[in-house]
Design a protein around this motif. Structure first.
Motif, PDB file in Angstrom:
ATOM      1  N   VAL A 142     -12.064 -30.034   3.818  1.00  0.00           N
ATOM      2  CA  VAL A 142     -10.804 -29.917   4.552  1.00  0.00           C
ATOM      3  C   VAL A 142     -10.626 -31.213   5.326  1.00  0.00           C
ATOM      4  O   VAL A 142     -11.400 -31.514   6.235  1.00  0.00           O
ATOM      5  CB  VAL A 142     -10.813 -28.708   5.508  1.00  0.00           C
ATOM      6  CG1 VAL A 142      -9.470 -28.620   6.238  1.00  0.00           C
ATOM      7  CG2 VAL A 142     -11.102 -27.418   4.753  1.00  0.00           C
ATOM      8  N   ASN A 143      -9.600 -31.986   4.948  1.00  0.00           N
ATOM      9  CA  ASN A 143      -9.436 -33.303   5.533  1.00  0.00           C
ATOM     10  C   ASN A 143      -7.990 -33.745   5.380  1.00  0.00           C
ATOM     11  O   ASN A 143      -7.344 -33.437   4.375  1.00  0.00           O
ATOM     12  CB  ASN A 143     -10.372 -34.312   4.850  1.00  0.00           C
ATOM     13  CG  ASN A 143     -10.700 -35.500   5.726  1.00  0.00           C
ATOM     14  OD1 ASN A 143      -9.816 -36.206   6.169  1.00  0.00           O
ATOM     15  ND2 ASN A 143     -11.996 -35.701   5.976  1.00  0.00           N
ATOM     16  N   LEU A 144      -7.485 -34.472   6.346  1.00  0.00           N
ATOM     17  CA  LEU A 144      -6.126 -35.002   6.258  1.00  0.00           C
ATOM     18  C   LEU A 144      -6.040 -36.178   5.291  1.00  0.00           C
ATOM     19  O   LEU A 144      -4.963 -36.486   4.781  1.00  0.00           O
ATOM     20  CB  LEU A 144      -5.637 -35.435   7.650  1.00  0.00           C
ATOM     21  CG  LEU A 144      -5.135 -34.318   8.573  1.00  0.00           C
ATOM     22  CD1 LEU A 144      -4.851 -34.881   9.965  1.00  0.00           C
ATOM     23  CD2 LEU A 144      -3.886 -33.666   8.001  1.00  0.00           C
ATOM     24  N   ASP A 145      -7.178 -36.838   5.043  1.00  0.00           N
ATOM     25  CA  ASP A 145      -7.198 -38.012   4.175  1.00  0.00           C
ATOM     26  C   ASP A 145      -7.639 -37.589   2.773  1.00  0.00           C
ATOM     27  O   ASP A 145      -8.811 -37.293   2.534  1.00  0.00           O
ATOM     28  CB  ASP A 145      -8.156 -39.059   4.745  1.00  0.00           C
ATOM     29  CG  ASP A 145      -8.139 -40.354   3.952  1.00  0.00           C
ATOM     30  OD1 ASP A 145      -7.352 -40.445   2.980  1.00  0.00           O
ATOM     31  OD2 ASP A 145      -8.895 -41.276   4.305  1.00  0.00           O
ATOM     32  N   LEU A 162     -15.175 -19.159  13.663  1.00  0.00           N
ATOM     33  CA  LEU A 162     -14.974 -19.049  12.218  1.00  0.00           C
ATOM     34  C   LEU A 162     -16.305 -18.820  11.508  1.00  0.00           C
ATOM     35  O   LEU A 162     -16.399 -17.971  10.608  1.00  0.00           O
ATOM     36  CB  LEU A 162     -14.318 -20.315  11.675  1.00  0.00           C
ATOM     37  CG  LEU A 162     -14.208 -20.412  10.145  1.00  0.00           C
ATOM     38  CD1 LEU A 162     -13.318 -19.301   9.605  1.00  0.00           C
ATOM     39  CD2 LEU A 162     -13.682 -21.780   9.723  1.00  0.00           C
ATOM     40  N   ALA A 163     -17.329 -19.568  11.902  1.00  0.00           N
ATOM     41  CA  ALA A 163     -18.644 -19.403  11.270  1.00  0.00           C
ATOM     42  C   ALA A 163     -19.161 -17.987  11.458  1.00  0.00           C
ATOM     43  O   ALA A 163     -19.688 -17.373  10.525  1.00  0.00           O
ATOM     44  CB  ALA A 163     -19.631 -20.411  11.855  1.00  0.00           C
ATOM     45  N   GLY A 164     -18.984 -17.439  12.667  1.00  0.00           N
ATOM     46  CA  GLY A 164     -19.427 -16.070  12.923  1.00  0.00           C
ATOM     47  C   GLY A 164     -18.638 -15.055  12.126  1.00  0.00           C
ATOM     48  O   GLY A 164     -19.192 -14.069  11.620  1.00  0.00           O
ATOM     49  N   THR A 165     -17.337 -15.285  11.989  1.00  0.00           N
ATOM     50  CA  THR A 165     -16.484 -14.362  11.238  1.00  0.00           C
ATOM     51  C   THR A 165     -16.834 -14.366   9.756  1.00  0.00           C
ATOM     52  O   THR A 165     -16.853 -13.316   9.107  1.00  0.00           O
ATOM     53  CB  THR A 165     -15.003 -14.725  11.422  1.00  0.00           C
ATOM     54  OG1 THR A 165     -14.677 -14.736  12.817  1.00  0.00           O
ATOM     55  CG2 THR A 165     -14.103 -13.722  10.714  1.00  0.00           C
ATOM     56  N   GLN A 201      -7.896 -28.126  12.458  1.00  0.00           N
ATOM     57  CA  GLN A 201      -7.814 -27.033  13.435  1.00  0.00           C
ATOM     58  C   GLN A 201      -6.894 -25.913  12.949  1.00  0.00           C
ATOM     59  O   GLN A 201      -7.196 -24.728  13.122  1.00  0.00           O
ATOM     60  CB  GLN A 201      -7.331 -27.568  14.776  1.00  0.00           C
ATOM     61  CG  GLN A 201      -8.304 -28.524  15.454  1.00  0.00           C
ATOM     62  CD  GLN A 201      -9.704 -27.925  15.617  1.00  0.00           C
ATOM     63  OE1 GLN A 201     -10.706 -28.586  15.423  1.00  0.00           O
ATOM     64  NE2 GLN A 201      -9.754 -26.649  15.983  1.00  0.00           N
ATOM     65  N   GLU A 202      -5.781 -26.284  12.327  1.00  0.00           N
ATOM     66  CA  GLU A 202      -4.880 -25.259  11.806  1.00  0.00           C
ATOM     67  C   GLU A 202      -5.543 -24.462  10.683  1.00  0.00           C
ATOM     68  O   GLU A 202      -5.385 -23.242  10.588  1.00  0.00           O
ATOM     69  CB  GLU A 202      -3.600 -25.916  11.300  1.00  0.00           C
ATOM     70  CG  GLU A 202      -2.724 -26.525  12.398  1.00  0.00           C
ATOM     71  CD  GLU A 202      -1.476 -27.177  11.834  1.00  0.00           C
ATOM     72  OE1 GLU A 202      -1.316 -27.158  10.583  1.00  0.00           O
ATOM     73  OE2 GLU A 202      -0.668 -27.704  12.622  1.00  0.00           O
ATOM     74  N   THR A 203      -6.312 -25.145   9.853  1.00  0.00           N
ATOM     75  CA  THR A 203      -7.006 -24.465   8.757  1.00  0.00           C
ATOM     76  C   THR A 203      -8.079 -23.531   9.293  1.00  0.00           C
ATOM     77  O   THR A 203      -8.250 -22.412   8.795  1.00  0.00           O
ATOM     78  CB  THR A 203      -7.638 -25.500   7.804  1.00  0.00           C
ATOM     79  OG1 THR A 203      -6.635 -26.409   7.346  1.00  0.00           O
ATOM     80  CG2 THR A 203      -8.274 -24.811   6.616  1.00  0.00           C
ATOM     81  N   ILE A 204      -8.824 -23.968  10.308  1.00  0.00           N
ATOM     82  CA  ILE A 204      -9.856 -23.120  10.910  1.00  0.00           C
ATOM     83  C   ILE A 204      -9.236 -21.849  11.475  1.00  0.00           C
ATOM     84  O   ILE A 204      -9.744 -20.739  11.271  1.00  0.00           O
ATOM     85  CB  ILE A 204     -10.610 -23.894  12.014  1.00  0.00           C
ATOM     86  CG1 ILE A 204     -11.502 -24.972  11.375  1.00  0.00           C
ATOM     87  CG2 ILE A 204     -11.438 -22.958  12.874  1.00  0.00           C
ATOM     88  CD1 ILE A 204     -12.193 -25.862  12.380  1.00  0.00           C
ATOM     89  N   LYS A 205      -8.112 -21.981  12.174  1.00  0.00           N
ATOM     90  CA  LYS A 205      -7.451 -20.809  12.754  1.00  0.00           C
ATOM     91  C   LYS A 205      -6.946 -19.866  11.660  1.00  0.00           C
ATOM     92  O   LYS A 205      -7.117 -18.646  11.738  1.00  0.00           O
ATOM     93  CB  LYS A 205      -6.286 -21.233  13.642  1.00  0.00           C
ATOM     94  CG  LYS A 205      -5.580 -20.058  14.322  1.00  0.00           C
ATOM     95  CD  LYS A 205      -4.437 -20.521  15.190  1.00  0.00           C
ATOM     96  CE  LYS A 205      -3.798 -19.347  15.938  1.00  0.00           C
ATOM     97  NZ  LYS A 205      -3.385 -18.260  15.029  1.00  0.00           N
ATOM     98  N   ALA A 206      -6.334 -20.435  10.609  1.00  0.00           N
ATOM     99  CA  ALA A 206      -5.801 -19.606   9.529  1.00  0.00           C
ATOM    100  C   ALA A 206      -6.919 -18.848   8.816  1.00  0.00           C
ATOM    101  O   ALA A 206      -6.788 -17.662   8.501  1.00  0.00           O
ATOM    102  CB  ALA A 206      -5.022 -20.466   8.538  1.00  0.00           C
ATOM    103  N   LEU A 207      -8.049 -19.526   8.561  1.00  0.00           N
ATOM    104  CA  LEU A 207      -9.174 -18.870   7.893  1.00  0.00           C
ATOM    105  C   LEU A 207      -9.781 -17.787   8.761  1.00  0.00           C
ATOM    106  O   LEU A 207     -10.154 -16.710   8.276  1.00  0.00           O
ATOM    107  CB  LEU A 207     -10.236 -19.912   7.529  1.00  0.00           C
ATOM    108  CG  LEU A 207      -9.933 -20.813   6.335  1.00  0.00           C
ATOM    109  CD1 LEU A 207     -11.029 -21.864   6.161  1.00  0.00           C
ATOM    110  CD2 LEU A 207      -9.805 -19.983   5.057  1.00  0.00           C
ATOM    111  N   THR A 208      -9.895 -18.064  10.065  1.00  0.00           N
ATOM    112  CA  THR A 208     -10.459 -17.066  10.978  1.00  0.00           C
ATOM    113  C   THR A 208      -9.592 -15.816  11.016  1.00  0.00           C
ATOM    114  O   THR A 208     -10.097 -14.680  10.929  1.00  0.00           O
ATOM    115  CB  THR A 208     -10.588 -17.645  12.398  1.00  0.00           C
ATOM    116  OG1 THR A 208     -11.408 -18.821  12.359  1.00  0.00           O
ATOM    117  CG2 THR A 208     -11.212 -16.635  13.347  1.00  0.00           C
ATOM    118  N   ASP A 209      -8.294 -15.999  11.123  1.00  0.00           N
ATOM    119  CA  ASP A 209      -7.376 -14.859  11.170  1.00  0.00           C
ATOM    120  C   ASP A 209      -7.389 -14.081   9.859  1.00  0.00           C
ATOM    121  O   ASP A 209      -7.389 -12.848   9.849  1.00  0.00           O
ATOM    122  CB  ASP A 209      -5.956 -15.337  11.484  1.00  0.00           C
ATOM    123  CG  ASP A 209      -5.822 -15.899  12.888  1.00  0.00           C
ATOM    124  OD1 ASP A 209      -6.719 -15.639  13.710  1.00  0.00           O
ATOM    125  OD2 ASP A 209      -4.831 -16.607  13.156  1.00  0.00           O
ATOM    126  N   ALA A 210      -7.395 -14.809   8.741  1.00  0.00           N
ATOM    127  CA  ALA A 210      -7.391 -14.144   7.430  1.00  0.00           C
ATOM    128  C   ALA A 210      -8.679 -13.368   7.199  1.00  0.00           C
ATOM    129  O   ALA A 210      -8.665 -12.236   6.697  1.00  0.00           O
ATOM    130  CB  ALA A 210      -7.186 -15.170   6.326  1.00  0.00           C
TER     131      ALA A 210
END
Length: 386
Positions: free
Chosen positions: A330-333, A268-271, A351-360
């Motif tokens: 980004v936090n569950l709490d 994600l950081a690289g993207t 983890q779900e947010t990281i994947k969604a941001l990377t894909d977007a």
């Protein structure tokens, strides 16, 4: 059984003037932006600095970044507004696209010059534009931030061309004099208020007790048409964000103990083209090297955008990000300490947010590279988020 009461992040809320979400109790939130002072009372609107006709002017010139003035430029504008009397107007010359609230920043009139960009090197054209604005408004003094991103260079070039008096790295000023550090900071060198004042960072508080008129002025007829420059701009050489020191990074994504898939986080950081930071807990667990640690016992950063994934926000970490302009958590709490500091809190699985941001982000880059329309790109990102 855990009987600790948690705040439901889906409850009705309001948005404060600082852009922070506040859960409302006993009433229905509608997302209206409200202004608050300490103690919960509604803040009164700030008064206009002056409503009298102007007989003189003070000019502020600064480059914008993505349509906004940075903190240093806002301080220069505040300096002019604080020194202006009730018959003096403050005029802002914004080199670049301008989307800020000029009135809230203290400007009475402003000119936006979107043809200029701090990433493009056109010193002669900028001096010509500034010279034309000075001729149009005949200011008593010119204020600029003394930085290394274009404003300091422009101020010195203009002073040399116009044979004007100038003071650099000013740390103290009033209506009669300015002062700069001398003898390695052990003394102050003072002089009368010069034609051009280049302010050091944090020499003035950018928060003002008043607002300006905020009137836009058309640059046509004031700023001359561009001419061929003697300089050849070879562009900005892009550098891998991973090689940028965290203290100098403008965009940082940071991982805490809530990030389990380090490879996905680094992707994600690289993207996004962001530098990588980490909390002390993540570093102690061996997930990142010590040079990535952000906080009181690590590094203090001043990024424009700081995204914290799975970081609760211990006081030591918050000290390290106190100077960041926009913080996203980004936090569950939803009641984690970092949510109080964040401008935006996303209550979701890390983890779900990281994947969604990377894909977007990947989809948006691919669409831009292929020349797809903005609408098509937005639809792709929306589908990934869903």
């Amino acid at each position: 059984m855990n009987d600790i009461k948690r705040i439901d992040p889906r409850r009705p809320f309001i948005i404060t003037a600082d852009g922070l979400k506040r859960i409302t109790l006993g009433e229905i939130g509608n997302g209206v932006v409200l202004n608050f002072m300490h103690g919960g009372h509604k803040e009164a609107l700030k008064p206009r600095r002056t409503t009298k006709p102007a007989t003189r002017s003070l000019l502020v010139a600064a480059h914008t970044d993505r349509g906004a003035l940075d903190d240093h430029a806002r301080q220069a504008l505040a300096a002019a507004a604080l020194l202006a009397d009730d018959q003096t107007e403050v005029v802002l010359i914004a080199f670049g696209e301008f989307k800020d609230d000029a009135a809230a920043l203290g400007a009475d009139r402003y000119i936006a010059l979107p043809a200029f960009d701090r990433r493009n090197y056109a010193p002669d054209e900028e001096v010509r534009a500034l010279t034309a604005c000075v001729a149009a408004f005949t200011p008593a003094h010119i204020f600029m931030p003394d930085n290394a991103t274009g404003d300091g260079d422009l101020g010195r070039r203009y002073a040399a061309r116009a044979d004007a008096s100038i003071a650099t790295q000013v740390v103290e000023l009033d209506a009669a004099h300015v002062a700069s550090c001398a003898h390695a900071g052990r003394a102050l060198a003072s002089r009368a208020l010069p034609d051009i004042v280049l302010l050091a960072t944090n020499s003035v508080d950018a928060k003002l007790p008043f607002v300006g008129a905020g009137e836009a002025v058309n640059a046509e007829g004031i700023v001359p048409a561009s001419k061929a420059s003697a300089y050849v701009d070879l562009g900005v050489e892009e550098m891998d964000a991973a090689q940028v020191a965290l203290e100098e990074a403008d965009f940082i994504v940071s991982a805490g103990n809530g990030v389990s898939d380090i490879a996905a986080f680094e992707t994600l950081a690289g993207t996004l083209g962001a530098a990588i930071g980490a909390s002390r807990v993540a570093v102690d667990d061996g997930k990142f090297t010590r040079d990535k640690q952000i906080g009181a016992t690590g590094k203090t950063v001043e990024a424009s955008v700081y995204i914290a994934f799975g970081i609760s926000g211990a006081v030591q970490h918050l000290q390290g990000i106190k100077d960041c302009r926009h913080v996203i958590a980004v936090n569950l709490d939803a009641s984690a300490p970092i949510a109080k500091r964040a401008n935006l809190t996303i209550v979701a699985d890390t983890q779900e947010t990281i994947k969604a941001l990377t894909d977007a982000a990947a989809a948006a880059r691919a669409a831009r590279a292929s020349g797809a329309s903005i609408v098509e790109t937005a639809h792709v990102a929306e589908g990934v988020a869903a």
